[in-house]
Design a protein around this motif. Structure first.
Motif, PDB file in Angstrom:
ATOM      1  N   LEU A 228       5.021  -3.063  -3.673  1.00 52.57           N
ATOM      2  CA  LEU A 228       3.807  -2.852  -3.038  1.00 52.57           C
ATOM      3  C   LEU A 228       4.731  -3.292  -1.316  1.00 52.57           C
ATOM      4  O   LEU A 228       4.560  -2.454  -1.152  1.00 52.57           O
ATOM      5  N   TYR A 231       6.560  -1.215   0.137  1.00 55.37           N
ATOM      6  CA  TYR A 231       6.491   0.624   0.156  1.00 55.37           C
ATOM      7  C   TYR A 231       5.921   0.077   1.724  1.00 55.37           C
ATOM      8  O   TYR A 231       5.147   1.055   2.713  1.00 55.37           O
ATOM      9  N   ARG A 232       4.369  -0.907   2.177  1.00 57.68           N
ATOM     10  CA  ARG A 232       3.136  -1.382   3.197  1.00 57.68           C
ATOM     11  C   ARG A 232       4.326  -1.776   4.269  1.00 57.68           C
ATOM     12  O   ARG A 232       3.923  -1.289   5.462  1.00 57.68           O
ATOM     13  N   ARG A 235       6.089   1.664   5.423  1.00 57.30           N
ATOM     14  CA  ARG A 235       5.206   3.351   4.908  1.00 57.30           C
ATOM     15  C   ARG A 235       5.315   4.361   5.844  1.00 57.30           C
ATOM     16  O   ARG A 235       5.700   5.872   6.030  1.00 57.30           O
ATOM     17  N   GLU A 246      -0.088   9.358  -2.347  1.00 53.10           N
ATOM     18  CA  GLU A 246       0.131   7.851  -2.386  1.00 53.10           C
ATOM     19  C   GLU A 246      -0.402   7.269  -3.690  1.00 53.10           C
ATOM     20  O   GLU A 246      -2.047   7.668  -3.451  1.00 53.10           O
ATOM     21  N   LEU A 248      -1.643   3.283  -5.113  1.00 56.67           N
ATOM     22  CA  LEU A 248      -1.724   2.084  -4.631  1.00 56.67           C
ATOM     23  C   LEU A 248      -1.549   1.158  -6.144  1.00 56.67           C
ATOM     24  O   LEU A 248      -3.002   1.519  -6.474  1.00 56.67           O
ATOM     25  N   ALA A 253       3.894   0.536  -5.984  1.00 53.54           N
ATOM     26  CA  ALA A 253       3.154   1.579  -5.105  1.00 53.54           C
ATOM     27  C   ALA A 253       3.467   3.623  -5.629  1.00 53.54           C
ATOM     28  O   ALA A 253       5.213   3.179  -6.031  1.00 53.54           O
TER      29      ALA A 253
END
Lengths: 318, 258
Positions: A228, A231-232, A235, A246, A248, A253
């Motif tokens: 995660l 991914y953040r 993004r 998407e 989460l 993710a």
């Protein structure tokens, strides 16, 4: 000359665009599947290509001519199978085929005989007595034996059982092996696409959201499961790669992108200099970062890719 | 969510529907005005009329339109020849029946059936009653209505969505009910003086009914238009899936053609 070419092809119904500015080309010698959810505009597009209805805006060219102005000679080169039964019910099948063979100078009588056997066509029956599947087989026979260069099929597998569909696909493959034969067919049966089509065009709400070789579609539309945090941090780059879905979760993710080969894989390379460490056949690749982070690239079946492209719902888990 | 109104008429039967109400209205008028035997003949002729209409319907139905557009005919001839042929056939059939009826042959046949089979079909038609026969209505009027509507429907097909096409069925029901009622009234007013007057009135009634039908269509359309905020499609349109917030940002058309 392309088999089919459209420029800003648009059809309005009561002011609402059901086909919206479609620019599209079907090269000669291609077999293209036309995909889209119900109401996406597939049949309307095919009807415009066949000259049943006129575009509200834009233009179409089929075998080099405006479908609305097709000459008798051009019509003879286009085989068409409608979604609904359209053959005259009062004719016996033998009489129908005899009449059809006279309408098309390039009628292939040997092919007709063979198709009669393969499709088990009951020649003595009236068309109105045929089942839906039989009616469809007769329509397919007519369009295949007429000796055209372009086949336009609206849901050709509809109403056929599995065995008959397989037969049809093998017949179509054989037909396509001829010189400069082009095939355009709409379908909801994705397995048919993978058996016969080399290209895929996908309509969504009247707009063409994909027009690609089948292999390119497989290379590009991928799902990626990643940490995660990673991914953040990345993004925006995934958005640039055409983020379609998407999901989460607590520590990871799961996303789907449409440009993996050209964009997404470069994002994964930033995974602490990530690299592919494990490739498990056709199903997934595992990318490993220096700090032990893992990203899994999932190869989507065509059906999942289609659903992602047409926004048919997020993937909850894999 | 308030569901939009929907009309689910069979696409095959729907175009036939417009013929039924005026035929029934005219038939009932005849039945009421004359003795039962004439009414029976009316019903028989109605059967003939409906049968003819079904044949016409098949020829002008959308599947046939597709078929004819596909076959290697020049567009105009391919599409309009069957319509013209059907129209001519209907007229010829009407004329033939009219001649048979006026010449008394029909009466002779019916008397023969009456004498040999013991079934009375109302062979004792008088000239006055023959004038009241609904022949012009059963053949001329439906044909008029049909062909009058045909150009309209053909135009509608070019621009109407499939959902809206089912609406024309509804529209034509309203149209034909109104036309049938007006036609029946006109026939009642003009009988038994002249069939010509009767047919003339019928034509005027058809024209008069058209604006009413359009008003009705407007009323129906308000509820069923897919662009209406009430329609499920319109309510769903524009929503971005919760799980795909970025989808809208990348919704541009994409082309991977090499």
């Amino acid at each position: 000359m392309n088999a089919v070419e459209t420029r800003s092809l648009t059809k309005l119904y009561e002011g609402r665009a059901v086909v919206d500015g479609v620019d599209w080309t079907l090269p000669r010698g291609s077999a293209c599947a036309f995909l889209g959810k119900n109401g996406a505009g597939k049949s309307t597009t095919l009807r415009m290509l066949m000259g049943f209805t006129r575009p509200s805006h834009g233009s179409a060219s089929v075998l080099g001519a405006d479908p609305w102005e097709h000459t008798v000679e051009t019509k003879r080169r286009i085989g068409y199978v409608a979604e609904q039964p359209i053959l005259p019910g009062w004719l016996r099948v033998d009489a129908l085929l005899s009449a059809w063979s006279k309408l098309y100078p390039a009628w292939d009588a040997a092919f007709e005989r063979r198709l009669r056997e393969v499709f088990e066509i009951p020649g003595k029956k009236r068309v109105s007595e045929l089942s839906k599947g039989q009616h469809r087989r007769v329509m397919l026979l007519c369009s295949l034996a007429q000796g055209g260069d372009l086949l336009i099929l609206d849901e050709p597998g509809s109403g056929l059982d599995v065995a008959a569909r397989r037969e049809l696909l093998s017949i179509l493959a054989e037909w396509l092996a001829g010189e400069d034969k082009s095939l355009l067919f709409s379908t909801h049966i994705v397995t048919d696409v993978e058996r016969i089509a080399s290209r895929v065009a996908i309509l969504k709400d009247g707009r063409m959201v994909a027009d690609t070789e089948l292999d390119e579609l497989h290379d590009n539309v991928k799902s990626v499961r990643m940490p995660l945090d990673f991914y953040r941090a990345t993004r925006e780059r995934w958005v640039a790669a055409g983020l379609l879905e998407e999901s989460l979760q607590a520590h990871s993710a799961l996303i789907t992108v449409r440009h993996f080969a050209t964009h997404g894989r470069f994002v994964l390379q930033t995974l602490d200099e990530g690299r592919v460490v494990l490739s498990q056949g056709d199903s997934r690749d595992v990318w490993l970062g220096a700090n032990g982070d893992e990203a899994h690239v999932l190869h989507l079946p065509l059906e999942d890719a289609f659903l992602a492209l047409t926004g048919s719902g997020p993937k909850e888990d894999v | 969510m308030k569901p939009a109104l929907t009309f689910t008429l069979s696409p095959t039967l729907a175009p036939l529907v417009p013929f039924v109400p005026p035929l029934l209205v005219v038939s009932c008028m005849n039945w009421a005005q004359h003795e039962e035997k004439d009414g029976l003949i009316s019903v028989l002729l109605i059967g003939l009329g409906i049968s003819a209409c079904m044949r016409v319907h098949h020829i002008v139905s959308y599947p046939t339109y597709e078929l004819l557009s596909t076959l290697p005919y020049p567009r105009r001839r391919g599409l309009w020849l069957p319509f013209a042929a059907t129209g001519a056939s209907l007229c010829a059939l009407g004329a033939l029946l009219h001649v048979i009826e006026s010449s008394g042959v029909a009466g002779g046949v019916l008397r023969y059936i009456d004498a040999h089979l013991g079934v009375s079909f109302g062979a004792d038609l008088t000239p006055r009653r023959r004038a009241a026969m609904p022949l012009p209505w059963l053949l001329g009027y439906p044909a008029l209505a049909f062909y009058g509507s045909l150009a309209w429907l053909t135009r509608m097909r070019q621009r109407a969505s499939p959902a809206r096409r089912s609406l024309w069925s509804m529209e034509l029901v309203v149209y034909s009910v109104v036309a049938g009622a007006l036609g029946g009234a006109a026939q009642a007013l003009t009988l038994p003086e002249s069939e010509v007057w009767s047919a003339g009135f019928g034509g005027l009634c058809l024209l008069a009914a058209l604006p009413l039908a359009r008003v009705a269509r407007g009323l129906l359309t308000e509820e069923t238009d897919e662009t209406s905020p009430l329609s499920p499609r319109a309510q769903g349109a524009g929503r971005v899936p919760a799980a795909a917030p970025a989808a809208a940002a990348s919704s541009e058309e994409v082309r991977w053609s090499s």
